[in-house]
Structures are given as C-alpha cells and as structure tokens.
Motif scaffolding. Structure first.
Motif, mmCIF file in Angstrom:
data_model
loop_
_atom_site.group_PDB
_atom_site.id
_atom_site.type_symbol
_atom_site.label_atom_id
_atom_site.label_comp_id
_atom_site.label_asym_id
_atom_site.label_seq_id
_atom_site.Cartn_x
_atom_site.Cartn_y
_atom_site.Cartn_z
ATOM 1 N N GLY A 1 5.748 -4.016 -7.297
ATOM 2 C CA GLY A 1 5.274 -2.881 -6.512
ATOM 3 C C GLY A 1 6.196 -2.638 -5.335
ATOM 4 O O GLY A 1 7.269 -3.222 -5.219
ATOM 5 N N GLU A 2 5.750 -1.765 -4.450
ATOM 6 C CA GLU A 2 6.554 -1.375 -3.290
ATOM 7 C C GLU A 2 6.032 -2.047 -2.031
ATOM 8 O O GLU A 2 4.830 -2.281 -1.893
ATOM 9 C CB GLU A 2 6.495 0.139 -3.107
ATOM 10 C CG GLU A 2 7.089 0.926 -4.254
ATOM 11 C CD GLU A 2 6.971 2.410 -4.013
ATOM 12 O OE1 GLU A 2 7.547 2.881 -3.006
ATOM 13 O OE2 GLU A 2 6.296 3.076 -4.808
ATOM 14 N N VAL A 3 6.948 -2.328 -1.098
ATOM 15 C CA VAL A 3 6.588 -2.904 0.193
ATOM 16 C C VAL A 3 7.296 -2.114 1.291
ATOM 17 O O VAL A 3 8.358 -1.527 1.062
ATOM 18 C CB VAL A 3 6.971 -4.396 0.292
ATOM 19 C CG1 VAL A 3 6.158 -5.227 -0.688
ATOM 20 C CG2 VAL A 3 8.460 -4.603 0.063
ATOM 21 N N ARG A 4 6.690 -2.110 2.489
ATOM 22 C CA ARG A 4 7.293 -1.398 3.613
ATOM 23 C C ARG A 4 6.613 -1.821 4.918
ATOM 24 O O ARG A 4 5.556 -2.437 4.918
ATOM 25 C CB ARG A 4 7.191 0.119 3.438
ATOM 26 C CG ARG A 4 5.762 0.646 3.455
ATOM 27 C CD ARG A 4 5.698 2.130 3.194
ATOM 28 N NE ARG A 4 4.324 2.606 3.348
ATOM 29 C CZ ARG A 4 3.916 3.805 3.012
ATOM 30 N NH1 ARG A 4 4.773 4.673 2.498
ATOM 31 N NH2 ARG A 4 2.666 4.168 3.199
ATOM 32 N N ASN A 5 7.257 -1.467 6.040
ATOM 33 C CA ASN A 5 6.708 -1.563 7.395
ATOM 34 C C ASN A 5 6.159 -2.943 7.781
ATOM 35 O O ASN A 5 4.996 -3.076 8.150
ATOM 36 C CB ASN A 5 5.625 -0.504 7.608
ATOM 37 C CG ASN A 5 6.159 0.889 7.424
ATOM 38 O OD1 ASN A 5 7.295 1.179 7.775
ATOM 39 N ND2 ASN A 5 5.354 1.763 6.855
ATOM 40 N N PRO A 6 7.010 -3.975 7.764
ATOM 41 C CA PRO A 6 6.510 -5.298 8.170
ATOM 42 C C PRO A 6 6.332 -5.405 9.679
ATOM 43 O O PRO A 6 6.964 -4.693 10.453
ATOM 44 C CB PRO A 6 7.630 -6.234 7.704
ATOM 45 C CG PRO A 6 8.860 -5.392 7.806
ATOM 46 C CD PRO A 6 8.414 -3.998 7.406
ATOM 47 N N THR A 7 5.468 -6.306 10.076
ATOM 48 C CA THR A 7 5.294 -6.678 11.477
ATOM 49 C C THR A 7 5.022 -8.173 11.502
ATOM 50 O O THR A 7 4.655 -8.763 10.478
ATOM 51 C CB THR A 7 4.170 -5.865 12.144
ATOM 52 O OG1 THR A 7 4.185 -6.115 13.550
ATOM 53 C CG2 THR A 7 2.815 -6.187 11.562
ATOM 54 N N ILE A 8 5.235 -8.796 12.639
ATOM 55 C CA ILE A 8 5.094 -10.250 12.744
ATOM 56 C C ILE A 8 4.229 -10.576 13.950
ATOM 57 O O ILE A 8 4.266 -9.873 14.966
ATOM 58 C CB ILE A 8 6.483 -10.928 12.823
ATOM 59 C CG1 ILE A 8 6.383 -12.441 12.673
ATOM 60 C CG2 ILE A 8 7.225 -10.522 14.071
ATOM 61 C CD1 ILE A 8 7.719 -13.121 12.410
ATOM 62 N N SER A 9 3.450 -11.657 13.848
ATOM 63 C CA SER A 9 2.609 -12.070 14.969
ATOM 64 C C SER A 9 3.490 -12.577 16.108
ATOM 65 O O SER A 9 4.655 -12.925 15.918
ATOM 66 C CB SER A 9 1.631 -13.159 14.519
ATOM 67 O OG SER A 9 2.327 -14.309 14.062
ATOM 68 N N ALA A 10 2.926 -12.626 17.305
ATOM 69 C CA ALA A 10 3.684 -13.034 18.492
ATOM 70 C C ALA A 10 4.287 -14.432 18.320
ATOM 71 O O ALA A 10 5.414 -14.682 18.736
ATOM 72 C CB ALA A 10 2.798 -12.990 19.734
ATOM 73 N N ASP A 11 3.550 -15.354 17.672
ATOM 74 C CA ASP A 11 4.075 -16.708 17.489
ATOM 75 C C ASP A 11 4.910 -16.868 16.223
ATOM 76 O O ASP A 11 5.434 -17.950 15.951
ATOM 77 C CB ASP A 11 2.941 -17.734 17.500
ATOM 78 C CG ASP A 11 1.992 -17.611 16.308
ATOM 79 O OD1 ASP A 11 2.170 -16.714 15.449
ATOM 80 O OD2 ASP A 11 1.049 -18.429 16.232
ATOM 81 N N GLY A 12 5.035 -15.808 15.430
ATOM 82 C CA GLY A 12 5.863 -15.841 14.228
ATOM 83 C C GLY A 12 5.234 -16.513 13.033
ATOM 84 O O GLY A 12 5.889 -16.743 12.020
ATOM 85 N N SER A 13 3.946 -16.807 13.097
ATOM 86 C CA SER A 13 3.299 -17.539 11.999
ATOM 87 C C SER A 13 2.795 -16.637 10.869
ATOM 88 O O SER A 13 2.619 -17.109 9.750
ATOM 89 C CB SER A 13 2.138 -18.382 12.535
ATOM 90 O OG SER A 13 1.116 -17.531 13.043
ATOM 91 N N ARG A 14 2.559 -15.336 11.167
ATOM 92 C CA ARG A 14 2.013 -14.430 10.150
ATOM 93 C C ARG A 14 2.806 -13.129 10.104
ATOM 94 O O ARG A 14 3.213 -12.610 11.141
ATOM 95 C CB ARG A 14 0.545 -14.129 10.452
ATOM 96 C CG ARG A 14 -0.347 -15.349 10.305
ATOM 97 C CD ARG A 14 -1.787 -15.079 10.713
ATOM 98 N NE ARG A 14 -1.934 -14.426 12.012
ATOM 99 C CZ ARG A 14 -1.922 -15.052 13.179
ATOM 100 N NH1 ARG A 14 -1.793 -16.341 13.234
ATOM 101 N NH2 ARG A 14 -2.073 -14.380 14.305
ATOM 102 N N ILE A 15 2.980 -12.628 8.896
ATOM 103 C CA ILE A 15 3.685 -11.372 8.673
ATOM 104 C C ILE A 15 2.746 -10.452 7.914
ATOM 105 O O ILE A 15 2.193 -10.838 6.883
ATOM 106 C CB ILE A 15 4.981 -11.589 7.853
ATOM 107 C CG1 ILE A 15 5.970 -12.460 8.635
ATOM 108 C CG2 ILE A 15 5.634 -10.271 7.496
ATOM 109 C CD1 ILE A 15 5.851 -13.907 8.344
ATOM 110 N N ALA A 16 2.540 -9.248 8.413
ATOM 111 C CA ALA A 16 1.725 -8.243 7.727
ATOM 112 C C ALA A 16 2.649 -7.107 7.298
ATOM 113 O O ALA A 16 3.622 -6.795 7.988
ATOM 114 C CB ALA A 16 0.629 -7.711 8.642
ATOM 115 N N PHE A 17 2.360 -6.501 6.140
ATOM 116 C CA PHE A 17 3.161 -5.391 5.644
ATOM 117 C C PHE A 17 2.337 -4.576 4.661
ATOM 118 O O PHE A 17 1.297 -5.031 4.172
ATOM 119 C CB PHE A 17 4.459 -5.884 4.983
ATOM 120 C CG PHE A 17 4.232 -6.881 3.868
ATOM 121 C CD1 PHE A 17 4.094 -6.461 2.546
ATOM 122 C CD2 PHE A 17 4.167 -8.231 4.145
ATOM 123 C CE1 PHE A 17 3.898 -7.374 1.534
ATOM 124 C CE2 PHE A 17 3.967 -9.154 3.131
ATOM 125 C CZ PHE A 17 3.831 -8.726 1.823
#
Length: 174
Positions: A131-147
């Motif tokens: 599938g397709e992925v786009r627009n990642p973001t990361i938590s302040a501590d770098g432990s989680r990535i949402a996209f």
C-alpha cells in the motif's frame, strides 16, 4: 507571489516561545553557497522540533533531508542519510534531534525511513507494507512514529516503534 517570498513568510509564521512566553520569529540570513538555512534552492516541508529545523531541499541536485540547528545557526551533518536515487519529503525530528523520519520514494514506491544520528544508519520501517504511506511524524522522545497508510483507498494512521514494530493503540481507551 514569489516562491521564495512564500517560503520566507511560512518560516516567519513558525513561532518559538521566548524566555518570557512571548513569541519570537526565526530570522536567518540568506547564504548563496547553500551552507545555511536559506539558499537559492527550494526548501520544502519545514518542521521544527526543539532546537532543530528539518526540511527537504534540492541543493545538490536531488531532493534531500537537511537539519538546521537554531542555536548554533549551522546545518547538521547527516552522513549516510541522503542518496541520489531517492526523493525525500515530509521530514520530522525528535526533540533532541537524534532521530529523523521522512518519506522516501524510489522507483515510484514510497517508504517511511527512520534515521539514527548517533549510529548514522537508516532503517526502512514500511518495506513489508503493501500500500501507500505518507506524512510521518515522530514523538518527542523518538520512541514512536505515526504515519498515514492506505491499501484500499482509505487512509488510516499507523503507529510503529523505532524498531519497525507496529504498535496496537486501543480504539477506545476507557
């Protein structure tokens, strides 16, 4: 409207909290040699996190991720991150600037890439997704990535840890 003027207006609209809680505007000089924040090239998708500003630019002939330290007022070296066969977009950084995530496209296929500045290594977090992925973001501590993710025309949000494991977030936390 002039493209550079639009970017400058956008960057000027990014506000930082000052010592007394009032906003102050970012103001950095133009460098025709491309060694600072502003240059003749296109600077796209700026995101600020802590003291760091990450953005994409085509300064070296390909669209790469750059990081600018707003305290030292210098570009941060990112060895092993960018390559000429990849188009980078939508970067984000952890608050301490140690971790960067971004979308990377190669041969028409986009993936979410995680970069660790300490070990100077990148990891493809979404290589196994169909599938397709786009627009990642990361938590302040770098432990989680949402996209964003879509494999059937509907966009959903996925959350991964920095090791590439999908996290199951409860739909109803009550």
């Amino acid at each position: 409207m002039n493209y550079k003027f639009s970017i400058i207006l956008f960057l000027c609209s990014i506000l930082l909290t000052g010592c007394f809680g009032y906003p102050r505007l970012l103001s950095y000089p133009f460098d025709p040699g491309g060694r600072s924040l502003n240059s003749f090239a296109s600077e796209l998708n700026p995101q600020i996190s802590g003291r760091y500003l990450v953005f994409t630019t085509d300064r070296r002939g390909s669209q790469d991720v750059y990081m600018f330290d707003t305290v030292t007022r210098n570009l941060v070296d990112l060895p092993g991150l960018n390559s000429f066969d990849m188009i980078a977009s939508h970067p984000a950084a952890s608050e301490n600037g140690k971790f960067i995530v971004f979308t990377a496209s190669r041969e028409g296929r986009a993936n979410i890439i995680f970069y660790d500045r300490d070990v100077r290594q990148s990891r493809n977090l979404t290589g196994n997704l169909q599938g397709e992925v786009r627009n990642p973001t990361i938590s302040a501590d770098g432990s989680r990535i949402a996209f964003e993710y879509s494999n059937n025309g509907q966009w959903d949000v996925l959350v991964y840890d920095r090791f590439g494991q999908k996290l199951n977030i409860p739909q109803d936390p009550s």
